[in-house]
Design an enzyme around this catalytic site. Structure first.
Site, mmCIF file in Angstrom:
data_model
loop_
_atom_site.group_PDB
_atom_site.id
_atom_site.type_symbol
_atom_site.label_atom_id
_atom_site.label_comp_id
_atom_site.label_asym_id
_atom_site.label_seq_id
_atom_site.Cartn_x
_atom_site.Cartn_y
_atom_site.Cartn_z
ATOM 1 C CG ASN A 1 -2.030 -1.003 1.149
ATOM 2 O OD1 ASN A 1 -2.282 -1.593 0.105
ATOM 3 N ND2 ASN A 1 -2.703 -1.217 2.259
ATOM 4 N NE ARG B 1 -8.046 -2.695 -10.200
ATOM 5 C CZ ARG B 1 -7.048 -1.885 -10.527
ATOM 6 N NH1 ARG B 1 -6.120 -2.322 -11.354
ATOM 7 N NH2 ARG B 1 -6.980 -0.653 -10.048
ATOM 8 N NE ARG C 1 -3.166 4.862 -10.594
ATOM 9 C CZ ARG C 1 -3.921 5.676 -9.871
ATOM 10 N NH1 ARG C 1 -4.273 5.341 -8.655
ATOM 11 N NH2 ARG C 1 -4.356 6.811 -10.377
ATOM 12 C CG HIS D 1 -14.557 2.203 -11.367
ATOM 13 N ND1 HIS D 1 -15.262 2.167 -10.184
ATOM 14 C CD2 HIS D 1 -13.363 1.601 -11.112
ATOM 15 C CE1 HIS D 1 -14.532 1.578 -9.257
ATOM 16 N NE2 HIS D 1 -13.381 1.228 -9.784
ATOM 17 C CE1 TYR E 1 -8.994 -7.316 -2.843
ATOM 18 C CE2 TYR E 1 -10.019 -6.023 -4.571
ATOM 19 C CZ TYR E 1 -8.885 -6.461 -3.919
ATOM 20 O OH TYR E 1 -7.657 -6.036 -4.332
ATOM 21 N NE ARG F 1 -10.501 -0.270 1.684
ATOM 22 C CZ ARG F 1 -10.562 -0.412 0.365
ATOM 23 N NH1 ARG F 1 -11.357 -1.319 -0.167
ATOM 24 N NH2 ARG F 1 -9.857 0.359 -0.442
ATOM 25 C CG HIS G 1 -13.876 -3.556 -3.284
ATOM 26 N ND1 HIS G 1 -14.566 -3.819 -4.451
ATOM 27 C CD2 HIS G 1 -12.877 -2.714 -3.628
ATOM 28 C CE1 HIS G 1 -14.013 -3.168 -5.452
ATOM 29 N NE2 HIS G 1 -12.982 -2.483 -4.985
#
Length: 721
Positions: free
Chosen positions: A76, A406, A436, A466, A499, A595, A623
């Site tokens: 992270n 993703r 990313r 997204h 997640y 979160r 998530h």
């Protein structure tokens, strides 16, 4: 609200920008735009990562999971410096310092961040050296440093060095003919101080030894050398021990490991859509050599060498971090595949599957009978993959449309979509090439789909796609019928085990029609669309959220019970925060489960007295995004969007309503479970710090994730999360 009649969300023309009208403060002397009511985004993120680091000290977690939390903290932090810190540095470089809503300027933020990071790294390596490594040694998992090597191990490492390391490393002496090399982002390197002259008479005194990425950073010692337990040495130790073999006839006075973290944010100009893939491929190479953002060195590296490195990387002393251990710590993640110690990991579980979606059942039939709501990872993601596979083979299916942001490296969904295209179905896939750190893989998936005959589009320039959507059109009884899947997370099977995310599978005509309109808008051209029940960014989501918040505020002013619950990853948008402050001032009870980043200050007298913010950190990464508004005709939404400027104004996102009462009630009950958690939750205080909640004597010692595992998963072994 009727479970079968969705109600259209009617929006006002409220301006979603910074000067949102219609939200006067209850107390006229309170300026809700004042910086004192906002927390800094970057500093809030560091608070989140510190909560991750705290999990490494939590003795209720299995030992190897504690190590994983320690390494996730490193991962992270790297990404934080690659993107956010690099962005702040870039503002300084361009002389474009502007304060954020919190009033802080980039230089001030950077100074605070570097100091916090320095303290955090000291604590991280203290946990590693004083807690985790000794505890692992007690479990016969050992990491041996050079002073611990016996004669047999010394001889074995010498053979390993000469056979596996020496042939692939190219040492680089530094002189006018050999300038300082371009070192790859986050690569392991060594800086050496040398004495003597080489065969050409050179005596610059300095050299760099880069360790290729192909070499493993963690090396398992064979059992014939050390038969007891699992034993490892670091590549850095092997190189240190034999580094003089790179420079025969010279003496190595100093040898120290270092690593530089670089700016990895891609910068694409507005090229034509057909050039996106090739332009992106060029940017991916440059990412490895972006501007330096952070330098990490071994703790004993002398100042003359660190000064030299700082000058070469154009960094300041403030951006130098001395580490009491390996500088490339996150590469220790390889350990999980190198030891077989299930008793030191979280107990295994099998995600639950509703009976209607079990293997072999027709998913079209199941969805026709009833909307199917899944909460991953407690419930399986496999039905979504099975649905795509069934659609690929079903002779009645005419077309499939899907977004991919993703997905896993050997994506079953990509295979199913390619098969559908080869079977003659109309397949359209919106692939976001700019997801990313997944850009290269997405380019490969696009190529696979195009070769199969699918239509691949890359979204809309300037707006990341997204939203998570799958739309299937099937001919049934002579008529076309639409089916849709919408989710809060990516189409990524491996992530679905890590997640927490909601999935909704539906054939509701209005919802499916809205999804069709969104796809048309992305792939085609035309004016703004008007979905009936879905809120979509960048057009209607911000306005819809503001209206829904204002409805709760109005209900409270009329004396009705009013409540908002939002479960999101991040809250940074100033306009949304001001609306929440207004609602709180009006008496709305607001519970936020955030979160990570939260720029809102809860519990400020006269401003946010009625707002509570908690963060849940545990085995699974929280998530899912869920919004609940008690007085709305459509009270429950799930979404791909956080309450951030980029999500609400610069991305293609959707918030989809949960129209069936049974499903909406279930989600509300699960939100209440999160709010009641005292085992895995942290509460945000008005000063920006977090306080760990602790269960009382009469409260459940189990965390919410453990309770959901028990309720929804199958074959879940007992564990406390």
């Amino acid at each position: 609200m009727s479970s079968s009649q969705p109600s259209k969300v009617t929006l006002t023309d409220a301006n979603p920008g910074p000067e949102t009208p219609g939200c006067p403060a209850v107390a006229a002397d309170i300026d809700l735009s004042a910086s004192e009511y906002y927390l800094n985004r970057e500093l809030s993120y560091m608070q989140f990562n510190l909560r991750v680091l705290e999990q490494a000290k939590n003795q209720q977690h299995p030992l190897l999971e504690r190590l994983m939390f320690l390494l996730i903290f490193s991962s992270n932090l790297d990404e934080f410096y690659e993107i956010r810190v690099s962005g702040l540095k870039k503002q300084l470089g361009f002389g474009r310092q502007r304060p954020g809503p919190d009033g802080k300027y980039p230089q001030e933020i950077l100074s605070e961040l570097h100091e916090q990071v320095r303290l955090a790294l000291q604590e991280q390596y203290r946990i590693l050296n004083e807690e985790l490594l000794p505890a692992m040694a007690e479990q016969n998992i050992r990491f041996l440093y050079r002073h611990e090597w016996d004669d047999n191990l010394v001889a074995w490492t010498q053979d390993y060095f000469r056979n596996e390391v020496l042939p692939v490393i190219s040492p680089l002496g530094l002189d006018p003919a050999h300038p300082f090399p371009r070192l790859v982002n986050k690569s392991l390197n060594f800086i050496l101080s040398l004495e003597g002259k080489d065969a050409f008479g050179r005596d610059s005194g300095l050299a760099i030894v880069p360790a290729p990425r192909a070499l493993p950073r963690l090396i398992k010692i064979p059992t014939h050398i050390m038969p007891e337990g699992d034993n490892f040495i670091f590549l850095s130790s092997v190189i240190h021990a034999h580094v003089e073999e790179f420079f025969p006839g010279m003496r190595v006075k100093e040898c120290h490991q270092f690593r530089v973290t670089r700016n990895s944010d891609l910068e694409m100009s507005n090229v034509e859509v057909e050039d996106v893939a090739s332009a992106l491929q060029g940017e991916l190479h440059l990412r490895r050599f972006g501007a330096a953002a952070k330098l990490e060195v071994g703790a004993g590296c002398p100042s003359e060498l660190t000064d030299f490195l700082l000058e070469r990387f154009n960094l300041t002393e403030e951006e130098l971090f001395r580490l009491d251990g390996p500088v490339n710590l996150q590469r220790l993640m390889a350990l999980t595949a190198m030891v077989n110690r299930p008793e030191l990991r979280f107990p295994p579980f099998s995600p639950g599957t509703p009976p209607a979606l079990e293997e072999g059942n027709c998913i079209f039939t199941a969805v026709t009978r009833e909307d199917q709501l899944l909460l991953h990872p407690f419930q399986s993601f496999i039905p979504i993959i099975d649905w795509a596979r069934q659609a690929a083979k079903d002779p009645g299916v005419i077309s499939i449309k899907q977004t991919l942001y993703r997905t896993n490296e050997s994506s079953e969904l990509v295979e199913a979509l390619a098969e559908a295209a080869r079977n003659g179905k109309e397949v359209t896939v919106v692939i976001e090439l700019r997801a990313r750190f997944d850009e290269e893989e997405n380019i490969q998936f696009a190529s696979i789909l195009q070769e199969a005959g699918a239509v691949v589009v890359y979204g809309v320039m300037g707006y990341k796609t997204h939203a998570k959507m799958l739309l299937i059109v099937r001919r049934e009884n002579g008529r076309l019928k639409r089916y849709a899947h919408m989710g809060t997370g990516n189409y990524h099977r491996k992530n679905s085990l890590l997640y927490t995310d909601y999935s909704l599978m539906t054939c509701d005509e209005v919802v499916c029609s809205d999804i069709h309109k969104v796809f048309q808008q992305i792939t085609g051209m035309g004016k703004k669309i008007s979905p009936e029940v879905i809120l979509h960014a960048p057009f209607r989501l911000m306005k819809g959220l503001i209206q829904l918040i204002q409805q709760e505020k109005q209900a409270a002013l009329e004396g009705k019970p009013a409540r908002i619950i939002a479960k999101i990853n991040s809250l940074t948008d100033p306009a949304i925060i001001r609306e929440l402050y207004c609602a709180s001032q009006s008496g709305v009870q607001i519970d936020l489960i955030v979160r990570g980043i939260c720029c809102l200050k809860p519990g400020v007298p006269g401003v946010s007295d009625n707002i509570r913010v908690i963060s849940v950190i545990g085995r699974f990464l929280e998530h899912s995004r869920v919004y609940y508004f008690a007085n709305s005709s459509t009270s429950m939404y799930c979404s791909s969007a956080d309450w951030m400027e980029r999500n609400l104004q610069q991305r293609i996102e959707i918030a989809f309503p949960i129209l069936k009462k049974k499903a909406a009630t279930r989600i509300l009950e699960e939100l209440e479970m999160y709010l009641a958690d005292r085992q895995q939750s942290w509460e945000l205080l008005a000063d920006g710090t977090y306080r760990k909640n602790e269960p009382g004597p009469d409260e459940s010692p189990d965390g919410v994730q453990s309770l959901l595992l028990t309720a929804l998963a199958t074959h879940a072994m007992a564990t406390r999360l």
